[in-house]
Design a protein around this motif. Structure first.
Motif, PDB file in Angstrom:
ATOM      1  N   LEU A   1       1.302  -0.946  -0.286  1.00 39.38           N
ATOM      2  CA  LEU A   1      -0.224  -0.153  -0.006  1.00 39.38           C
ATOM      3  C   LEU A   1       0.560   1.294  -0.192  1.00 39.38           C
ATOM      4  O   LEU A   1       1.040   2.245  -0.756  1.00 39.38           O
ATOM      5  N   LEU A   2       1.953   0.836   1.054  1.00 38.40           N
ATOM      6  CA  LEU A   2       2.913   2.831   0.902  1.00 38.40           C
ATOM      7  C   LEU A   2       3.910   2.993  -0.272  1.00 38.40           C
ATOM      8  O   LEU A   2       3.749   3.433  -1.021  1.00 38.40           O
ATOM      9  N   ASN A   3       3.856   1.533  -0.865  1.00 38.82           N
ATOM     10  CA  ASN A   3       4.828   1.555  -2.198  1.00 38.82           C
ATOM     11  C   ASN A   3       3.607   2.514  -3.228  1.00 38.82           C
ATOM     12  O   ASN A   3       4.386   2.827  -3.863  1.00 38.82           O
ATOM     13  N   VAL A   4       2.076   1.753  -3.232  1.00 43.70           N
ATOM     14  CA  VAL A   4       1.578   2.592  -4.215  1.00 43.70           C
ATOM     15  C   VAL A   4       1.530   3.990  -4.242  1.00 43.70           C
ATOM     16  O   VAL A   4       1.477   4.534  -5.145  1.00 43.70           O
ATOM     17  N   MET A   5       1.296   4.021  -2.736  1.00 43.40           N
ATOM     18  CA  MET A   5       1.829   5.747  -2.414  1.00 43.40           C
ATOM     19  C   MET A   5       2.574   6.446  -2.188  1.00 43.40           C
ATOM     20  O   MET A   5       2.748   7.378  -3.182  1.00 43.40           O
ATOM     21  N   THR A   6       3.594   6.035  -2.803  1.00 39.91           N
ATOM     22  CA  THR A   6       5.147   6.434  -2.693  1.00 39.91           C
ATOM     23  C   THR A   6       5.450   6.455  -4.086  1.00 39.91           C
ATOM     24  O   THR A   6       5.501   8.022  -4.916  1.00 39.91           O
ATOM     25  N   LYS A   7       4.831   5.752  -4.656  1.00 42.25           N
ATOM     26  CA  LYS A   7       5.159   5.872  -5.922  1.00 42.25           C
ATOM     27  C   LYS A   7       4.746   6.833  -7.116  1.00 42.25           C
ATOM     28  O   LYS A   7       4.648   7.383  -8.326  1.00 42.25           O
ATOM     29  N   ALA A   8       3.149   7.035  -6.106  1.00 42.19           N
ATOM     30  CA  ALA A   8       2.248   8.335  -6.618  1.00 42.19           C
ATOM     31  C   ALA A   8       2.904   9.537  -7.016  1.00 42.19           C
ATOM     32  O   ALA A   8       3.154  10.202  -7.424  1.00 42.19           O
ATOM     33  N   ALA A   9       3.438   9.993  -5.362  1.00 43.61           N
ATOM     34  CA  ALA A   9       3.986  10.753  -5.215  1.00 43.61           C
ATOM     35  C   ALA A   9       5.198  11.304  -6.080  1.00 43.61           C
ATOM     36  O   ALA A   9       5.499  12.485  -6.065  1.00 43.61           O
ATOM     37  N   ASP A  10       5.833  10.232  -5.791  1.00 48.80           N
ATOM     38  CA  ASP A  10       7.308  10.798  -6.462  1.00 48.80           C
ATOM     39  C   ASP A  10       7.478  11.416  -7.958  1.00 48.80           C
ATOM     40  O   ASP A  10       7.978  12.082  -8.776  1.00 48.80           O
ATOM     41  N   LYS A  11       5.777  10.260  -9.413  1.00 45.59           N
ATOM     42  CA  LYS A  11       5.821  11.028 -10.301  1.00 45.59           C
ATOM     43  C   LYS A  11       5.054  12.190 -10.006  1.00 45.59           C
ATOM     44  O   LYS A  11       5.715  13.203 -11.304  1.00 45.59           O
TER      45      LYS A  11
ATOM     46  N   ALA B   1       5.807  14.623  -7.697  1.00 43.60           N
ATOM     47  CA  ALA B   1       7.037  14.914  -7.392  1.00 43.60           C
ATOM     48  C   ALA B   1       7.574  15.753  -8.226  1.00 43.60           C
ATOM     49  O   ALA B   1       7.731  17.091  -8.404  1.00 43.60           O
ATOM     50  N   ARG B   2       8.719  15.147  -9.523  1.00 40.88           N
ATOM     51  CA  ARG B   2       9.111  15.561 -10.651  1.00 40.88           C
ATOM     52  C   ARG B   2       7.593  16.735 -11.055  1.00 40.88           C
ATOM     53  O   ARG B   2       8.909  17.324 -11.622  1.00 40.88           O
ATOM     54  N   GLY B   3       7.263  16.463 -11.753  1.00 42.79           N
ATOM     55  CA  GLY B   3       6.222  17.178 -12.141  1.00 42.79           C
ATOM     56  C   GLY B   3       6.294  18.733 -11.564  1.00 42.79           C
ATOM     57  O   GLY B   3       6.904  20.191 -12.141  1.00 42.79           O
ATOM     58  N   LEU B   4       6.185  18.960  -9.860  1.00 47.67           N
ATOM     59  CA  LEU B   4       6.311  19.391  -9.534  1.00 47.67           C
ATOM     60  C   LEU B   4       7.264  20.675  -9.511  1.00 47.67           C
ATOM     61  O   LEU B   4       7.869  21.724  -9.239  1.00 47.67           O
ATOM     62  N   LYS B   5       8.548  19.843  -8.858  1.00 49.75           N
ATOM     63  CA  LYS B   5       9.443  20.982  -9.232  1.00 49.75           C
ATOM     64  C   LYS B   5      10.468  21.100 -10.781  1.00 49.75           C
ATOM     65  O   LYS B   5      10.619  22.057 -10.289  1.00 49.75           O
ATOM     66  N   ARG B   6       9.459  20.737 -11.717  1.00 51.02           N
ATOM     67  CA  ARG B   6       9.468  21.720 -12.871  1.00 51.02           C
ATOM     68  C   ARG B   6       9.023  22.301 -12.727  1.00 51.02           C
ATOM     69  O   ARG B   6       9.579  23.477 -13.147  1.00 51.02           O
TER      70      ARG B   6
ATOM     71  N   ALA C   1      -2.399  25.543 -12.499  1.00 56.67           N
ATOM     72  CA  ALA C   1      -1.949  25.023 -13.659  1.00 56.67           C
ATOM     73  C   ALA C   1      -1.178  24.178 -13.080  1.00 56.67           C
ATOM     74  O   ALA C   1      -1.601  22.534 -12.815  1.00 56.67           O
ATOM     75  N   ALA C   2      -0.147  23.652 -12.678  1.00 56.89           N
ATOM     76  CA  ALA C   2       0.388  23.036 -11.079  1.00 56.89           C
ATOM     77  C   ALA C   2       0.047  22.527 -10.795  1.00 56.89           C
ATOM     78  O   ALA C   2       0.223  20.791 -10.612  1.00 56.89           O
ATOM     79  N   ASP C   3      -0.959  22.682  -9.780  1.00 56.41           N
ATOM     80  CA  ASP C   3      -1.799  21.892  -8.911  1.00 56.41           C
ATOM     81  C   ASP C   3      -2.400  21.101  -9.667  1.00 56.41           C
ATOM     82  O   ASP C   3      -2.267  19.854  -9.324  1.00 56.41           O
ATOM     83  N   LEU C   4      -3.259  21.272 -10.212  1.00 58.00           N
ATOM     84  CA  LEU C   4      -3.715  20.469 -11.507  1.00 58.00           C
ATOM     85  C   LEU C   4      -3.363  19.234 -12.177  1.00 58.00           C
ATOM     86  O   LEU C   4      -3.934  18.477 -12.138  1.00 58.00           O
ATOM     87  N   LYS C   5      -2.850  19.932 -12.498  1.00 55.16           N
ATOM     88  CA  LYS C   5      -1.336  18.426 -13.274  1.00 55.16           C
ATOM     89  C   LYS C   5      -1.167  17.748 -12.679  1.00 55.16           C
ATOM     90  O   LYS C   5      -1.498  16.580 -12.812  1.00 55.16           O
ATOM     91  N   ALA C   6      -0.712  18.048 -11.128  1.00 57.51           N
ATOM     92  CA  ALA C   6      -0.407  16.993  -9.998  1.00 57.51           C
ATOM     93  C   ALA C   6      -1.315  16.346  -9.763  1.00 57.51           C
ATOM     94  O   ALA C   6      -1.507  14.838  -9.557  1.00 57.51           O
TER      95      ALA C   6
ATOM     96  N   LEU D   1       0.548  10.094   4.270  1.00 61.70           N
ATOM     97  CA  LEU D   1       1.992   9.834   3.120  1.00 61.70           C
ATOM     98  C   LEU D   1       1.837  11.911   3.132  1.00 61.70           C
ATOM     99  O   LEU D   1       1.370  11.850   2.897  1.00 61.70           O
ATOM    100  N   VAL D   2       3.324  12.163   3.364  1.00 60.28           N
ATOM    101  CA  VAL D   2       3.744  14.208   3.367  1.00 60.28           C
ATOM    102  C   VAL D   2       5.014  13.533   2.599  1.00 60.28           C
ATOM    103  O   VAL D   2       6.030  13.010   3.200  1.00 60.28           O
ATOM    104  N   TYR D   3       4.806  14.081   1.714  1.00 56.36           N
ATOM    105  CA  TYR D   3       6.416  14.080   0.858  1.00 56.36           C
ATOM    106  C   TYR D   3       6.659  15.732   0.687  1.00 56.36           C
ATOM    107  O   TYR D   3       5.706  16.180  -0.515  1.00 56.36           O
ATOM    108  N   ASP D   4       7.884  15.825   0.766  1.00 56.77           N
ATOM    109  CA  ASP D   4       8.485  17.550   0.447  1.00 56.77           C
ATOM    110  C   ASP D   4       9.274  16.903  -0.448  1.00 56.77           C
ATOM    111  O   ASP D   4      10.544  16.713  -0.426  1.00 56.77           O
ATOM    112  N   PRO D   5       8.953  17.530  -1.815  1.00 59.46           N
ATOM    113  CA  PRO D   5      10.086  16.846  -3.178  1.00 59.46           C
ATOM    114  C   PRO D   5      11.160  17.626  -3.096  1.00 59.46           C
ATOM    115  O   PRO D   5      12.619  17.376  -3.730  1.00 59.46           O
ATOM    116  N   ILE D   6      11.461  18.822  -2.457  1.00 58.69           N
ATOM    117  CA  ILE D   6      12.296  19.731  -1.886  1.00 58.69           C
ATOM    118  C   ILE D   6      13.416  19.486  -1.399  1.00 58.69           C
ATOM    119  O   ILE D   6      14.560  19.127  -1.711  1.00 58.69           O
ATOM    120  N   LYS D   7      13.176  19.006  -0.429  1.00 51.82           N
ATOM    121  CA  LYS D   7      13.877  18.822   0.781  1.00 51.82           C
ATOM    122  C   LYS D   7      14.323  16.748   0.880  1.00 51.82           C
ATOM    123  O   LYS D   7      15.085  16.166   1.295  1.00 51.82           O
TER     124      LYS D   7
END
Length: 267
Positions: free
Chosen positions: A7-17, A19-24, A45-50, A119-125
Motif C-alpha cells: 500500500l505504501l509503495n503505491v502511495m510513494t510511487k504516485a507521490a514521486d511521479k 513530485a517530478r512535475g511539481l519540481k519542474r 495549472a501545476a496544482d491541477l497537473k499534480a 504520506l507527506v512528501y516534501d519534494p524539494i528537501k
C-alpha cells in the motif's frame, strides 16, 4: 530500515511521479515573478497537473477506491472496501507561488471514517513522511517520535494564520500573544501537512489552526498518532474529518497549550 507495505509503495510511487512535475514547474515560477503574466494561473495549472497524476496512479493501483481531492469533486468507492484516498496535490500553494521551497504532496487513505495510512512528501528537501495504522511513523524509513519536552517555555509551536480577510484575526492575535509569552517561539510556515509531519518528527512540539480542510491534515493525523502524539479539536473534542479546528502536540503539553489558547476567549 523499515520495509514498506504494498500500500505504501503505491502511495510513494504516485507521490514521486507527481513530485517530478511539481519540481519542474517550481523551477519556472521564479521567472514568472518578474513578468506581468499571472503566476497564480501557472501555479493553479501545476496544482491541477499534480492532482491528475496522483489520481491516475492511485486509481490504476486501486481501481475501486474513492477520492476526496482539493481540486475536484468527491468520488465514492466503487467496491465494498469502504476506502477512499484523501489528497492534497500541493500543500503550501502560496509558498510555491513565491518561490519558497516549502510545500508538500499529502496522501491519506480513509477506511469507513478512519485514516489508516498517510504520506507527506516534501519534494524539494526529499523528506518522505509515512505511517500506517499500528506500524509506527517514519521519515525516509527512519522511525520518528514526537518530542519529549514537557515545559512550555522549551517548546516551539507552529500555527497557521488568517489571511486576506479570512478567519477571526482579533481572536488569532490574542492566541499568538498568549502562546508567544509562554513558549520558546512560534512558526508560521504555510503548509499544514508539513507542520503536522514536523510535530510527528519532534521538530515542532505542537501545532494549532482553524478552518482547515480534510486534505490539509488527514495524512498528518495518522503520522501524529503513530509517532506517539495527541491530536484533537482546539476545545479538546475528538477530531473528525469535519472538525473546525485542530490542536496537535506531543503527549505532554496538549492540555497546557489548550489552556493557553483558551485565555484570549476568557478575557
Amino acid at each position: 530500515m523499515a520495509t514498506r507495505s504494498a500500500l505504501l509503495n503505491v502511495m510513494t510511487k504516485a507521490a514521486d511521479k507527481a513530485a517530478r512535475g511539481l519540481k519542474r514547474d517550481f523551477g519556472e515560477v521564479e521567472n514568472l515573478q518578474v513578468s506581468r503574466k499571472g503566476p497564480a494561473d501557472f501555479v493553479s495549472a501545476a496544482d491541477l497537473k499534480a492532482e491528475k497524476v496522483l489520481k491516475e496512479e492511485l486509481q490504476k493501483a486501486r481501481p475501486g477506491y474513492g477520492f476526496l481531492m482539493e481540486e475536484s469533486e468527491a468520488v465514492a468507492a466503487s467496491d465494498d472496501s469502504g476506502r477512499r484516498w484523501i489528497v492534497d496535490p500541493l500543500d503550501g500553494t502560496s509558498n510555491f507561488l513565491h518561490s519558497l521551497p516549502h510545500f508538500a504532496i499529502s496522501i491519506a487513505l480513509e477506511e469507513r471514517g478512519e485514516i489508516i495510512a498517510g504520506l507527506v512528501y516534501d519534494p524539494i528537501k526529499e523528506d518522505l513522511f509515512h505511517a500506517e495504522k499500528g506500524q509506527g511513523a517514519f521519515l525516509n524509513d527512519r522511525r520518528i517520535r514526537v518530542s519529549s519536552r514537557t515545559r512550555m517555555t522549551d517548546c516551539l509551536i507552529a500555527t497557521g494564520a488568517p489571511f486576506a480577510g479570512k478567519g477571526d484575526r482579533p481572536q488569532f492575535l490574542g492566541e499568538i500573544d498568549a502562546v508567544m509569552a509562554n513558549t520558546a517561539g512560534i512558526r508560521r510556515w504555510g503548509a499544514a501537512a508539513l507542520d503536522l509531519a514536523y510535530v510527528a518528527a519532534g521538530r515542532f512540539d505542537g501545532f494549532w489552526e482553524r478552518g482547515l480542510s480534510p486534505w490539509d491534515y488527514a495524512a498528518g493525523l495518522i503520522l501524529l498518532r503513530e509517532a506517539g502524539g495527541y491530536v484533537s479539536e482546539m476545545n479538546g473534542k475528538a477530531l473528525t474529518l469535519g472538525s473546525p479546528s485542530i490542536l496537535a502536540t506531543n503527549n505532554a503539553i496538549h492540555s497546557d497549550l489548550m489552556k493557553l489558547l483558551r485565555k484570549p476567549l476568557s478575557n
